[in-house]
Design a protein around this motif. Structure first.
Motif, PDB file in Angstrom:
ATOM      1  N   ALA A  80       0.841  -1.204   0.000  1.00 33.14           N
ATOM      2  CA  ALA A  80       0.000   0.000   0.000  1.00 33.14           C
ATOM      3  C   ALA A  80       0.876   1.254   0.000  1.00 33.14           C
ATOM      4  O   ALA A  80       0.585   2.229  -0.703  1.00 33.14           O
ATOM      5  CB  ALA A  80      -0.921  -0.010   1.218  1.00 33.14           C
ATOM      6  N   ALA A 107       1.104   4.297  -2.747  1.00 33.21           N
ATOM      7  CA  ALA A 107       0.983   5.722  -2.428  1.00 33.21           C
ATOM      8  C   ALA A 107       2.187   6.493  -2.965  1.00 33.21           C
ATOM      9  O   ALA A 107       2.035   7.545  -3.588  1.00 33.21           O
ATOM     10  CB  ALA A 107       0.865   5.908  -0.917  1.00 33.21           C
ATOM     11  N   ALA A 141     -18.343  -2.334  -3.703  1.00 36.43           N
ATOM     12  CA  ALA A 141     -17.284  -2.885  -2.855  1.00 36.43           C
ATOM     13  C   ALA A 141     -16.148  -1.886  -2.677  1.00 36.43           C
ATOM     14  O   ALA A 141     -15.182  -2.167  -1.985  1.00 36.43           O
ATOM     15  CB  ALA A 141     -16.768  -4.183  -3.459  1.00 36.43           C
ATOM     16  N   PHE A 142     -16.225  -0.751  -3.324  1.00 32.96           N
ATOM     17  CA  PHE A 142     -15.129   0.215  -3.253  1.00 32.96           C
ATOM     18  C   PHE A 142     -15.674   1.615  -3.029  1.00 32.96           C
ATOM     19  O   PHE A 142     -15.228   2.586  -3.617  1.00 32.96           O
ATOM     20  CB  PHE A 142     -14.315   0.134  -4.550  1.00 32.96           C
ATOM     21  CG  PHE A 142     -12.978   0.855  -4.479  1.00 32.96           C
ATOM     22  CD1 PHE A 142     -12.118   0.678  -3.408  1.00 32.96           C
ATOM     23  CD2 PHE A 142     -12.582   1.711  -5.503  1.00 32.96           C
ATOM     24  CE1 PHE A 142     -10.901   1.341  -3.358  1.00 32.96           C
ATOM     25  CE2 PHE A 142     -11.366   2.378  -5.465  1.00 32.96           C
ATOM     26  CZ  PHE A 142     -10.522   2.201  -4.380  1.00 32.96           C
ATOM     27  N   ARG A 143     -16.686   1.691  -2.146  1.00 35.69           N
ATOM     28  CA  ARG A 143     -17.332   2.973  -1.920  1.00 35.69           C
ATOM     29  C   ARG A 143     -16.378   4.005  -1.326  1.00 35.69           C
ATOM     30  O   ARG A 143     -16.366   5.150  -1.731  1.00 35.69           O
ATOM     31  CB  ARG A 143     -18.516   2.790  -0.962  1.00 35.69           C
ATOM     32  CG  ARG A 143     -19.809   2.599  -1.718  1.00 35.69           C
ATOM     33  CD  ARG A 143     -20.977   2.690  -0.777  1.00 35.69           C
ATOM     34  NE  ARG A 143     -21.815   1.512  -0.968  1.00 35.69           N
ATOM     35  CZ  ARG A 143     -22.129   0.651  -0.016  1.00 35.69           C
ATOM     36  NH1 ARG A 143     -21.705   0.833   1.213  1.00 35.69           N
ATOM     37  NH2 ARG A 143     -22.873  -0.386  -0.285  1.00 35.69           N
ATOM     38  N   GLN A 144     -15.614   3.568  -0.327  1.00 36.26           N
ATOM     39  CA  GLN A 144     -14.715   4.518   0.337  1.00 36.26           C
ATOM     40  C   GLN A 144     -13.695   5.074  -0.645  1.00 36.26           C
ATOM     41  O   GLN A 144     -13.366   6.253  -0.605  1.00 36.26           O
ATOM     42  CB  GLN A 144     -13.982   3.839   1.497  1.00 36.26           C
ATOM     43  CG  GLN A 144     -14.892   3.289   2.567  1.00 36.26           C
ATOM     44  CD  GLN A 144     -15.664   4.380   3.268  1.00 36.26           C
ATOM     45  OE1 GLN A 144     -15.157   5.478   3.463  1.00 36.26           O
ATOM     46  NE2 GLN A 144     -16.907   4.093   3.613  1.00 36.26           N
ATOM     47  N   GLY A 145     -13.183   4.195  -1.500  1.00 34.02           N
ATOM     48  CA  GLY A 145     -12.177   4.632  -2.465  1.00 34.02           C
ATOM     49  C   GLY A 145     -12.760   5.639  -3.435  1.00 34.02           C
ATOM     50  O   GLY A 145     -12.132   6.651  -3.761  1.00 34.02           O
ATOM     51  N   GLN A 170     -13.079   8.835  -1.694  1.00 30.50           N
ATOM     52  CA  GLN A 170     -11.749   9.450  -1.632  1.00 30.50           C
ATOM     53  C   GLN A 170     -11.477  10.307  -2.859  1.00 30.50           C
ATOM     54  O   GLN A 170     -10.986  11.417  -2.779  1.00 30.50           O
ATOM     55  CB  GLN A 170     -10.680   8.340  -1.628  1.00 30.50           C
ATOM     56  CG  GLN A 170     -10.174   7.979  -0.260  1.00 30.50           C
ATOM     57  CD  GLN A 170      -9.232   9.031   0.248  1.00 30.50           C
ATOM     58  OE1 GLN A 170      -8.472   9.602  -0.510  1.00 30.50           O
ATOM     59  NE2 GLN A 170      -9.317   9.303   1.522  1.00 30.50           N
ATOM     60  N   ARG A 227      -4.665   9.468  -5.450  1.00 30.43           N
ATOM     61  CA  ARG A 227      -4.735   8.700  -4.214  1.00 30.43           C
ATOM     62  C   ARG A 227      -5.760   7.570  -4.350  1.00 30.43           C
ATOM     63  O   ARG A 227      -5.549   6.470  -3.842  1.00 30.43           O
ATOM     64  CB  ARG A 227      -5.089   9.619  -3.044  1.00 30.43           C
ATOM     65  CG  ARG A 227      -4.640   9.066  -1.712  1.00 30.43           C
ATOM     66  CD  ARG A 227      -4.967   9.997  -0.553  1.00 30.43           C
ATOM     67  NE  ARG A 227      -4.449  11.336  -0.738  1.00 30.43           N
ATOM     68  CZ  ARG A 227      -5.173  12.452  -0.588  1.00 30.43           C
ATOM     69  NH1 ARG A 227      -6.444  12.387  -0.259  1.00 30.43           N
ATOM     70  NH2 ARG A 227      -4.632  13.632  -0.750  1.00 30.43           N
ATOM     71  N   ALA A 255      -4.102   4.850  -6.103  1.00 36.31           N
ATOM     72  CA  ALA A 255      -3.232   4.121  -5.166  1.00 36.31           C
ATOM     73  C   ALA A 255      -4.051   3.151  -4.323  1.00 36.31           C
ATOM     74  O   ALA A 255      -3.625   2.017  -4.069  1.00 36.31           O
ATOM     75  CB  ALA A 255      -2.473   5.099  -4.273  1.00 36.31           C
ATOM     76  N   LEU A 256      -5.236   3.589  -3.921  1.00 33.90           N
ATOM     77  CA  LEU A 256      -6.103   2.689  -3.144  1.00 33.90           C
ATOM     78  C   LEU A 256      -6.501   1.468  -3.961  1.00 33.90           C
ATOM     79  O   LEU A 256      -6.591   0.363  -3.433  1.00 33.90           O
ATOM     80  CB  LEU A 256      -7.360   3.440  -2.673  1.00 33.90           C
ATOM     81  CG  LEU A 256      -7.175   4.300  -1.425  1.00 33.90           C
ATOM     82  CD1 LEU A 256      -8.415   5.151  -1.179  1.00 33.90           C
ATOM     83  CD2 LEU A 256      -6.913   3.410  -0.198  1.00 33.90           C
ATOM     84  N   ALA A 277      -3.741  -0.900  -3.919  1.00 34.00           N
ATOM     85  CA  ALA A 277      -3.548  -1.537  -2.622  1.00 34.00           C
ATOM     86  C   ALA A 277      -4.649  -2.546  -2.305  1.00 34.00           C
ATOM     87  O   ALA A 277      -4.581  -3.254  -1.306  1.00 34.00           O
ATOM     88  CB  ALA A 277      -3.497  -0.468  -1.527  1.00 34.00           C
ATOM     89  N   ARG A 278      -5.660  -2.625  -3.159  1.00 34.83           N
ATOM     90  CA  ARG A 278      -6.797  -3.506  -2.867  1.00 34.83           C
ATOM     91  C   ARG A 278      -6.404  -4.980  -2.977  1.00 34.83           C
ATOM     92  O   ARG A 278      -5.481  -5.332  -3.705  1.00 34.83           O
ATOM     93  CB  ARG A 278      -7.934  -3.248  -3.856  1.00 34.83           C
ATOM     94  CG  ARG A 278      -8.439  -1.815  -3.859  1.00 34.83           C
ATOM     95  CD  ARG A 278      -9.894  -1.791  -4.193  1.00 34.83           C
ATOM     96  NE  ARG A 278     -10.654  -2.364  -3.086  1.00 34.83           N
ATOM     97  CZ  ARG A 278     -11.825  -2.970  -3.207  1.00 34.83           C
ATOM     98  NH1 ARG A 278     -12.373  -3.131  -4.390  1.00 34.83           N
ATOM     99  NH2 ARG A 278     -12.446  -3.445  -2.158  1.00 34.83           N
ATOM    100  N   PRO A 279      -7.155  -5.842  -2.298  1.00 36.12           N
ATOM    101  CA  PRO A 279      -6.862  -7.276  -2.394  1.00 36.12           C
ATOM    102  C   PRO A 279      -6.815  -7.761  -3.850  1.00 36.12           C
ATOM    103  O   PRO A 279      -5.917  -8.515  -4.227  1.00 36.12           O
ATOM    104  CB  PRO A 279      -8.022  -7.927  -1.635  1.00 36.12           C
ATOM    105  CG  PRO A 279      -8.472  -6.887  -0.666  1.00 36.12           C
ATOM    106  CD  PRO A 279      -8.224  -5.559  -1.329  1.00 36.12           C
TER     107      PRO A 279
END
Lengths: 398, 455
Positions: free
Chosen positions: B368, B372, B420-424, B427, B441, B444-445, B448-450
């Motif tokens: 991660a 970044a 499944a990627f609401r926060q990203g 962001q 950013r 970058a998220l 960094a995801r699975p």
């Protein structure tokens, strides 16, 4: 890769700020340790430790003949009894025997010894002398999985290598780091990653859980950031990687981390040539690190809670080779340190006059040691972890 | 459908030639493709796409005209110093900019197979030379690679060959030769190891070069795996190469490299081993068999493998087209180490365990943090920060209207599930910084995801 310069730089940063880790604590602060939360620290002596020159059978008539060049004279060893003494560089370990904090199990091995580093290490780490197969988890991983209401990360691996097989588990999470700064997250933690998709494949679930576990650890570090260390401990650890790692373990424990198992690796025991100075240096560092670590815990009043196990994947051949070294062998000693141990040498010393194909006979199956630690120390029933019952070895007072 | 496990892939309704498959080909057989390369592969179909991978013509962007000369210059300069960091940077330069990523992949595979560490060798020049030797033989007959390795100064020093002399055997090389390089554990006896060590006596290193010292060689009769003769190192290699166990181990090794977890069963490995054996253990042709197979493009082989740190790092730079200027390869080398794969420093002679063990709490965080650093432009050479124009890349790829889903497809080979990627997503829209910084950013998220840890 760490250059030497980098290692020096990092270790000096560390010694200035050895406060790091309140960060593995689960809740704000576990002010009081739980009564039964006993901790096991494992030190893997990597490469195959020469047990014969570690616990030296200085009276054995065959010793000078087999070790013409590498022999350690009887007047130099730290005598434990009329048969054996520790390597001269292990003064600190001998002192620990004296003050009742170090047990040495002699002649530990398993049936049909394998002389391959990888196979033998896999056998020790999975506790299966039969082919463990690539999928099987480690003995510690299985033990941690079996703890009801386990608090994760339930294990901590300190080092830059991959996670040791011993800690592989189905569910239990190991936090791993080499340096406190390795666990700070430069991104806002991905909140979406906290909700694994239950319909995903086994591999996806594994990746999701590992990612979520990593973020959880990072979050705790961030939360712990404000919590400054208490008094700096007065104990002096030896210079070098192992001492630094054992100090990190002590700091984690003293900060109230929930982990029940810590794992560190001391590499370098594969002494095929010019063994003398290298082996002496390794054993000295090991002994001084063990002593500093247990002194550190004792100073904090936590000595009762921790036992350290040091093992190697095999011993080395009794007869030295032609390049002032020793080749892969069979049985070797296992060390157990802490206030809870029955001190001194345990079990019969393997006889150099009674070899099988030039190698030592083993007396104690390593799984008996594991079973004793699981049942008596970690209080996790060993039979289900090891697949059968093993007779305990009298190494613990508890 | 043919019963051979290695029958050739033909696109069908259940196995469409689609983004996931083109993406998988370029990730596994190289270090990721740019969007326009993926586009081209999708248009031209799997046969052409695979032909290009095999021919070293799959890259259309980021291949400098002077690649070979620059690479040699960097390699020789690193070898002339004692700075292993520069050697790592040189190899990463090769992986990033070579026209032929498959050869670099195989060089990395054999580095892992004949895992030699600078930690003990302590000679940057011989580590460099070993890498060149491996590359030269990476896709040819395995016998040539093996014979070259048994004369390779770095490997010989690593496994104590110089102290293995007549009458004073040192078994280190003999054991690893049988256990790791050829037969695999369980296919030889302790006596075979002792006899093989005798056959290898006399091989040594003098002033950094391979030398044979006849006076240290034991030229008596030895008996290895039932073959009795006055074996020397080369004839010992012949005996080992001739064993079915060796072809089996090579087949297993190639499947582990190119296929996902558990994708090749025993039968598939046995069949590949048989064809390897019938084909003088020719590596390149076995790799071609795998890459063209139905098995390779089967659904269970997609997203079924944890990417190695080197794949992850180089793949991200390639996919995001960071070519001019490229990130500092010294910094990239440092990152691959933090993520768990320091080139030229495998953890031991067994190589990197790979697979799931690539991922731990620490390496997940390191991945991660690399994401970044890359997306925030902190990997530029020198210490300045260069903001990446990632929205521009989406626009050039015709995806200015849905840039985040675009990067998800590019970096994971799968469509973005916005639930499944609401926060990203949030962001990229609401967090602090300029619009570009917020967007980068979010990319970058994604990295960094699975999903982005699997290939």
């Amino acid at each position: 890769m760490l250059t030497r310069r980098e290692i020096l730089r990092r270790s000096s940063v560390l010694s200035l700020a050895p406060m790091l880790p309140a960060f593995l604590t689960r809740t704000a602060i576990a002010a009081k340790p739980e009564r039964d939360a006993r901790i096991l620290v494992v030190v893997q002596l990597d490469g195959g430790n020469d047990g014969i020159n570690t616990v030296v059978p200085y009276r054995d008539e065959a010793y000078p003949r087999l070790r013409r060049e590498l022999r350690i004279a009887g007047d130099r060893v730290c005598k434990l009894n009329d048969e054996v003494g520790l390597h001269p560089s292990m003064r600190s370990a001998a002192d620990m025997v004296q003050d009742g904090r170090l047990a040495i199990v002699q002649g530990v091995g398993y049936p049909n010894p394998d002389r391959s580093h990888f196979r033998s290490m896999a056998i020790w780490q999975t506790a299966s002398p039969e082919d463990p197969g690539p999928a099987s988890n480690g003995w510690l991983g299985r033990a941690l999985d079996a703890i009801p209401g386990r608090r994760d990360p339930s294990a901590v691996f300190i080092g830059r290598r991959e996670l040791p097989r011993a800690l592989r588990s189905r569910r239990a999470i190991t936090a791993s780091f080499a340096d406190p700064s390795d666990l700070a997250l430069a991104l806002p933690a991905d909140a979406d990653a906290q909700h694994p998709d239950p319909n995903a494949s086994d591999l996806s679930v594994f990746v999701q859980q590992t990612v979520a576990g990593g973020y959880a650890t990072a979050r705790e570090l961030a939360e712990a950031n404000g919590r400054r260390a208490k008094s700096k401990s007065a104990v002096r650890y030896p210079d070098g990687e192992l001492g630094r790692q054992m100090q990190l373990v002590a700091q984690s424990i003293l900060s109230g981390a929930a982990a029940r198992v810590y794992y560190v690796i001391q590499p370098g025991y594969d002494t095929h040539q010019a063994q003398g100075p290298a082996h002496s240096q390794l054993l000295g560092e090991l002994s001084r690190s063990l002593r500093a670590f247990h002194d550190d815990l004792a100073a904090a009043g936590r000595a009762d809670e921790v036992v350290t196990l040091a093992f190697s994947e095999f011993g080395r051949r009794p007869e030295e080779n032609g390049s002032l070294g020793t080749d892969h062998g069979t049985a070797g000693p296992v060390f157990l340190a802490g206030k809870a141990v029955r001190p001194g040498p345990i079990g019969t010393t393997p006889k150099l006059t009674d070899l099988v194909n030039g190698d030592l006979r083993w007396n104690i199956d390593f799984r008996r040691v594991y079973a004793t630690i699981l049942d008596r120390w970690l209080q996790i029933p060993s039979e289900s972890i090891l697949g059968q019952r093993f007779e305990p070895v009298p190494i613990l007072k508890v | 459908m043919s019963s051979s496990p290695w029958s050739r892939y033909r696109p069908s309704r259940s196995n469409l030639w689609n983004l996931a498959r083109a993406w998988t080909l370029r990730r596994r057989a190289g270090f990721a493709a740019t969007w326009s390369e993926l586009d081209r592969d999708l248009k031209d179909g799997p046969d052409t796409a695979i032909d290009r991978v095999l021919a070293g013509q799959c890259r259309t962007a980021g291949v400098p005209a002077d690649f070979a000369a620059t690479a040699d210059l960097l390699g020789n300069a690193a070898a002339a110093t004692s700075d292993a960091d520069r050697l790592q940077a040189w190899w990463l330069y090769r992986m990033l900019f070579t026209p032929d990523p498959l050869t670099e992949r195989l060089t990395l595979l054999w580095h892992d197979h004949f895992a030699t560490s600078q930690l003990k060798v302590e000679d940057v020049e011989s580590m460099h030379d070993q890498n060149i030797t491996i590359r030269r033989h990476a896709r040819g007959p395995f016998s040539e690679l093996l014979r070259a390795m048994l004369r390779d100064p770095a490997l010989l020093v690593w496994l104590d060959a110089p102290s293995n002399r007549k009458g004073k055997p040192n078994e280190n090389l003999a054991r690893e030769l049988m256990e790791l390089f050829t037969l695999g554990v369980g296919n030889y006896s302790e006596r075979d190891v002792k006899e093989a060590a005798r056959a290898l006596t006399g091989r040594t290193v003098l002033q950094g070069r391979y030398a044979f010292r006849a006076e240290h060689h034991d030229d008596g009769e030895k008996s290895v795996l039932g073959k009795t003769a006055r074996l020397d190192g080369d004839r010992l290699a012949d005996v080992l190469l001739d064993q079915p166990a060796t072809s089996r181990r090579l087949a297993w090794r190639l499947c582990r490299e190119f296929l996902g977890e558990g994708v090749a069963d025993d039968r598939a490995i046995a069949a590949l081993a048989e064809s390897l054996r019938a084909d003088h253990l020719h590596i390149g042709r076995a790799v071609e068999t795998i890459l063209r197979s139905e098995l390779f493009f089967s659904p269970r082989n997609l997203h079924a493998r944890v990417s190695s740190p080197v794949e992850f790092v180089v793949g991200a730079v390639r996919a995001l087209e960071q070519f001019t200027p490229p990130p500092s390869t010294l910094l990239l080398a440092e990152w691959t180490g933090k993520i768990g794969q320091a080139l030229f420093y495998p953890p031991n002679v067994g190589g990197w365990p790979g697979g799931r063990s690539w991922l731990s709490g620490r390496t997940v965080i390191a991945r991660a943090n690399f994401a970044a650093a890359l997306a925030e432009g902190r990997l530029a050479a020198g210490s300045h920060v260069e903001t990446l124009d990632l929205r521009g890349l989406a626009a050039r790829s015709g995806r200015s209207s849905d840039p985040l889903p675009f990067f998800h497809e590019l970096l994971t080979g799968q469509p973005l599930d916005e639930n499944a990627f609401r926060q990203g997503v949030k962001q990229s829209e609401t967090a602090g910084g300029t619009a570009d910084e917020r967007f980068n950013r979010a990319v970058a998220l994604v990295l960094a995801r699975p999903e982005a840890q699997l290939v």
